[in-house]
Scaffold this motif. Structure first.
Motif, PDB file in Angstrom:
ATOM      1  N   GLY A 153       0.834  -1.199   0.000  1.00  0.00           N
ATOM      2  CA  GLY A 153       0.000   0.000   0.000  1.00  0.00           C
ATOM      3  C   GLY A 153       0.867   1.247   0.000  1.00  0.00           C
ATOM      4  N   ALA A 154       0.649   2.117   0.969  1.00  0.00           N
ATOM      5  CA  ALA A 154       1.426   3.354   1.070  1.00  0.00           C
ATOM      6  C   ALA A 154       2.650   3.206   1.953  1.00  0.00           C
ATOM      7  CB  ALA A 154       0.541   4.488   1.600  1.00  0.00           C
ATOM      8  N   ASP A 155       2.884   1.987   2.459  1.00  0.00           N
ATOM      9  CA  ASP A 155       4.043   1.728   3.322  1.00  0.00           C
ATOM     10  C   ASP A 155       5.145   1.014   2.555  1.00  0.00           C
ATOM     11  OD1 ASP A 155       2.783   2.791   5.593  1.00  0.00           O
ATOM     12  OD2 ASP A 155       1.899   0.840   6.117  1.00  0.00           O
ATOM     13  N   ALA A 156       6.381   1.280   2.935  1.00  0.00           N
ATOM     14  CA  ALA A 156       7.531   0.563   2.388  1.00  0.00           C
ATOM     15  C   ALA A 156       8.427   0.164   3.548  1.00  0.00           C
ATOM     16  CB  ALA A 156       8.294   1.424   1.394  1.00  0.00           C
ATOM     17  N   ILE A 157       8.698  -1.126   3.652  1.00  0.00           N
ATOM     18  CA  ILE A 157       9.453  -1.664   4.784  1.00  0.00           C
ATOM     19  C   ILE A 157      10.840  -2.075   4.289  1.00  0.00           C
ATOM     20  CG2 ILE A 157       9.607  -3.556   6.438  1.00  0.00           C
ATOM     21  CD1 ILE A 157       6.287  -2.079   5.135  1.00  0.00           C
ATOM     22  N   ALA A 158      11.868  -1.368   4.760  1.00  0.00           N
ATOM     23  CA  ALA A 158      13.250  -1.648   4.371  1.00  0.00           C
ATOM     24  C   ALA A 158      13.804  -2.770   5.247  1.00  0.00           C
ATOM     25  CB  ALA A 158      14.105  -0.397   4.500  1.00  0.00           C
ATOM     26  N   ASP A 159      14.649  -3.617   4.646  1.00  0.00           N
ATOM     27  CA  ASP A 159      15.122  -4.790   5.382  1.00  0.00           C
ATOM     28  C   ASP A 159      16.480  -5.231   4.863  1.00  0.00           C
ATOM     29  OD1 ASP A 159      14.719  -6.981   7.265  1.00  0.00           O
ATOM     30  OD2 ASP A 159      14.443  -8.266   5.522  1.00  0.00           O
ATOM     31  N   ARG A 160      17.291  -5.763   5.761  1.00  0.00           N
ATOM     32  CA  ARG A 160      18.590  -6.360   5.428  1.00  0.00           C
ATOM     33  C   ARG A 160      19.477  -5.401   4.625  1.00  0.00           C
ATOM     34  NH1 ARG A 160      16.758 -12.637   4.040  1.00  0.00           N
ATOM     35  NH2 ARG A 160      16.708 -13.339   6.203  1.00  0.00           N
ATOM     36  N   ILE A 161      19.659  -4.206   5.164  1.00  0.00           N
ATOM     37  CA  ILE A 161      20.545  -3.227   4.543  1.00  0.00           C
ATOM     38  C   ILE A 161      21.958  -3.522   5.028  1.00  0.00           C
ATOM     39  CG2 ILE A 161      20.919  -0.781   4.102  1.00  0.00           C
ATOM     40  CD1 ILE A 161      18.091  -1.812   3.409  1.00  0.00           C
ATOM     41  N   GLU A 162      22.832  -3.910   4.129  1.00  0.00           N
ATOM     42  CA  GLU A 162      24.179  -4.314   4.531  1.00  0.00           C
ATOM     43  C   GLU A 162      25.228  -3.760   3.571  1.00  0.00           C
ATOM     44  OE1 GLU A 162      24.497  -8.515   4.983  1.00  0.00           O
ATOM     45  OE2 GLU A 162      22.646  -8.699   6.151  1.00  0.00           O
ATOM     46  N   THR A 163      26.356  -3.341   4.144  1.00  0.00           N
ATOM     47  CA  THR A 163      27.516  -2.928   3.351  1.00  0.00           C
ATOM     48  C   THR A 163      28.685  -3.816   3.739  1.00  0.00           C
ATOM     49  OG1 THR A 163      26.766  -0.625   3.242  1.00  0.00           O
ATOM     50  CG2 THR A 163      29.092  -1.044   2.790  1.00  0.00           C
ATOM     51  N   ASP A 164      29.355  -4.377   2.758  1.00  0.00           N
ATOM     52  CA  ASP A 164      30.512  -5.217   3.026  1.00  0.00           C
ATOM     53  C   ASP A 164      31.563  -4.415   3.788  1.00  0.00           C
ATOM     54  OD1 ASP A 164      33.399  -6.213   1.959  1.00  0.00           O
ATOM     55  OD2 ASP A 164      31.985  -7.894   2.041  1.00  0.00           O
ATOM     56  N   ALA A 165      32.207  -5.071   4.747  1.00  0.00           N
ATOM     57  CA  ALA A 165      33.161  -4.377   5.620  1.00  0.00           C
ATOM     58  C   ALA A 165      34.256  -3.661   4.833  1.00  0.00           C
ATOM     59  CB  ALA A 165      33.782  -5.374   6.596  1.00  0.00           C
ATOM     60  N   ALA A 166      34.675  -4.223   3.709  1.00  0.00           N
ATOM     61  CA  ALA A 166      35.758  -3.625   2.922  1.00  0.00           C
ATOM     62  C   ALA A 166      35.326  -2.358   2.185  1.00  0.00           C
ATOM     63  CB  ALA A 166      36.282  -4.641   1.912  1.00  0.00           C
ATOM     64  N   HIS A 167      34.014  -2.073   2.172  1.00  0.00           N
ATOM     65  CA  HIS A 167      33.516  -0.927   1.405  1.00  0.00           C
ATOM     66  C   HIS A 167      32.800   0.106   2.281  1.00  0.00           C
ATOM     67  CE1 HIS A 167      34.328  -2.919  -2.470  1.00  0.00           C
ATOM     68  NE2 HIS A 167      33.993  -4.030  -1.831  1.00  0.00           N
ATOM     69  N   ARG A 168      32.973   0.006   3.558  1.00  0.00           N
ATOM     70  CA  ARG A 168      32.286   0.942   4.457  1.00  0.00           C
ATOM     71  C   ARG A 168      32.968   2.306   4.473  1.00  0.00           C
ATOM     72  NH1 ARG A 168      31.174  -3.580   9.195  1.00  0.00           N
ATOM     73  NH2 ARG A 168      29.576  -4.726   8.002  1.00  0.00           N
ATOM     74  N   ARG A 169      32.221   3.291   4.955  1.00  0.00           N
ATOM     75  CA  ARG A 169      32.671   4.685   5.045  1.00  0.00           C
ATOM     76  C   ARG A 169      32.954   5.290   3.666  1.00  0.00           C
ATOM     77  NH1 ARG A 169      33.344   6.006  10.227  1.00  0.00           N
ATOM     78  NH2 ARG A 169      33.685   4.353  11.766  1.00  0.00           N
ATOM     79  N   ARG A 170      32.160   4.873   2.684  1.00  0.00           N
ATOM     80  CA  ARG A 170      32.289   5.427   1.336  1.00  0.00           C
ATOM     81  C   ARG A 170      30.955   5.956   0.812  1.00  0.00           C
ATOM     82  NH1 ARG A 170      36.353   0.909  -1.480  1.00  0.00           N
ATOM     83  NH2 ARG A 170      37.865   0.861   0.236  1.00  0.00           N
ATOM     84  N   GLY A 171      30.004   6.130   1.725  1.00  0.00           N
ATOM     85  CA  GLY A 171      28.712   6.680   1.344  1.00  0.00           C
ATOM     86  C   GLY A 171      27.765   5.677   0.718  1.00  0.00           C
ATOM     87  N   LEU A 172      28.098   4.393   0.785  1.00  0.00           N
ATOM     88  CA  LEU A 172      27.245   3.402   0.132  1.00  0.00           C
ATOM     89  C   LEU A 172      25.921   3.204   0.867  1.00  0.00           C
ATOM     90  CD1 LEU A 172      29.751   0.670  -1.080  1.00  0.00           C
ATOM     91  CD2 LEU A 172      28.999   2.771  -2.196  1.00  0.00           C
ATOM     92  N   GLY A 173      25.946   3.359   2.186  1.00  0.00           N
ATOM     93  CA  GLY A 173      24.703   3.240   2.942  1.00  0.00           C
ATOM     94  C   GLY A 173      23.699   4.309   2.532  1.00  0.00           C
ATOM     95  N   ARG A 174      24.174   5.533   2.375  1.00  0.00           N
ATOM     96  CA  ARG A 174      23.302   6.627   1.952  1.00  0.00           C
ATOM     97  C   ARG A 174      22.788   6.391   0.528  1.00  0.00           C
ATOM     98  NH1 ARG A 174      23.971  10.816   5.520  1.00  0.00           N
ATOM     99  NH2 ARG A 174      23.195  12.389   4.097  1.00  0.00           N
ATOM    100  N   ALA A 175      23.676   5.921  -0.351  1.00  0.00           N
ATOM    101  CA  ALA A 175      23.267   5.635  -1.719  1.00  0.00           C
ATOM    102  C   ALA A 175      22.245   4.498  -1.761  1.00  0.00           C
ATOM    103  CB  ALA A 175      24.484   5.295  -2.566  1.00  0.00           C
ATOM    104  N   MET A 176      22.447   3.504  -0.918  1.00  0.00           N
ATOM    105  CA  MET A 176      21.532   2.372  -0.861  1.00  0.00           C
ATOM    106  C   MET A 176      20.136   2.816  -0.425  1.00  0.00           C
ATOM    107  SD  MET A 176      20.748  -0.816  -1.032  1.00  0.00           S
ATOM    108  CE  MET A 176      22.399  -1.378  -1.422  1.00  0.00           C
ATOM    109  N   MET A 177      20.072   3.579   0.669  1.00  0.00           N
ATOM    110  CA  MET A 177      18.778   4.026   1.171  1.00  0.00           C
ATOM    111  C   MET A 177      18.096   4.962   0.175  1.00  0.00           C
ATOM    112  SD  MET A 177      18.426   2.302   3.826  1.00  0.00           S
ATOM    113  CE  MET A 177      16.838   3.053   4.273  1.00  0.00           C
TER     114      MET A 177
END
Length: 227
Positions: A153-177
């Motif tokens: 419906g009008a809801d969206a449920i985000a789940d299992r958001i993961e960034t590989d340890a070797a690629h963290r702190r590169r803005g990928l979490g923000r890009a993913m969301m």
């Protein structure tokens, strides 16, 4: 707000089961106390979700007792504004507290900030029915980050958001969301819901997600595998 509304928990759970291709949650035997779903994972066969732990503490005690007596390894998830009280109740029932610091969070997806992945990362978006899976690939084609979102419906449920340890702190979490929010809005969603780990809370808060309640997770003893 003195309690988290049970309707909000139900809305999240409806999307969570869809995102994970699990059976729809069903009421527990004690009526309106909570819902349960089969997870079919080693060490997590069934999960019970408390609906009114804060407004009716006795309902939580009933759920905790049933989880403690369950023949299958069962988890109990409790969204609450009173985590200390909840922990005392589930511990008294003999449950093992696994997580004390997760958050139930919501946001207006139509106002979600947009962030594209920086080079050399490329985005792949796949939608099947109500579920969209986003993967961010590095220059070699490997998956650096991934996540899913289910639109109900009008809801969206985000789940299992993961960034590989070797690629963290590169803005990928923000890009993913950003990619997940964009895909959900395109399918008609307006409200985002998720349960955030301690590691993800700062990211989601920085993107405008709001803390609605703490989430405490406990586990019953279950039956040893050799019995």
């Amino acid at each position: 707000m003195t309690k988290i509304e049970s309707a909000l928990i139900r809305r999240w759970l409806n999307g969570w089961t869809v995102a994970r291709s699990l059976p729809a949650a069903e009421p527990v035997e004690s009526g309106e106390d909570g819902l349960w779903s089969k997870c079919n994972q080693p060490g997590r066969e069934v999960e019970v979700f408390a609906l009114r732990a804060d407004e009716e503490p006795k309902s939580l005690a009933r759920l905790a007792a049933s989880v403690a007596a369950a023949q299958q390894t069962t988890w109990l998830t409790v969204p609450t504004l009173l985590p200390g009280t909840v922990e005392a109740v589930v511990s008294a029932a003999g449950l093992e507290v696994l997580q004390r610091s997760e958050w139930f969070m919501t946001t207006d997806l139509t106002e979600h900030p947009q962030h594209a992945p920086a080079a050399p990362y490329e985005r792949e978006v796949r939608t099947e029915g109500p579920v969209t899976v986003v993967s961010l690939h590095d220059s070699s084609g490997g998956v650096a980050a991934h996540g899913a979102i289910a639109v109900i419906g009008a809801d969206a449920i985000a789940d299992r958001i993961e960034t590989d340890a070797a690629h963290r702190r590169r803005g990928l979490g923000r890009a993913m969301m950003s990619a997940l929010a964009e895909a959900a809005v395109a399918q008609g969603a307006r409200t985002g819901l998720l349960i955030a780990s301690k590691e993800g809370q700062h990211l989601y808060s920085s993107l405008g997600w709001h803390h609605e309640a703490d989430v405490l997770i406990a586990r019953g003893p279950g039956v040893p595998p050799n019995e």
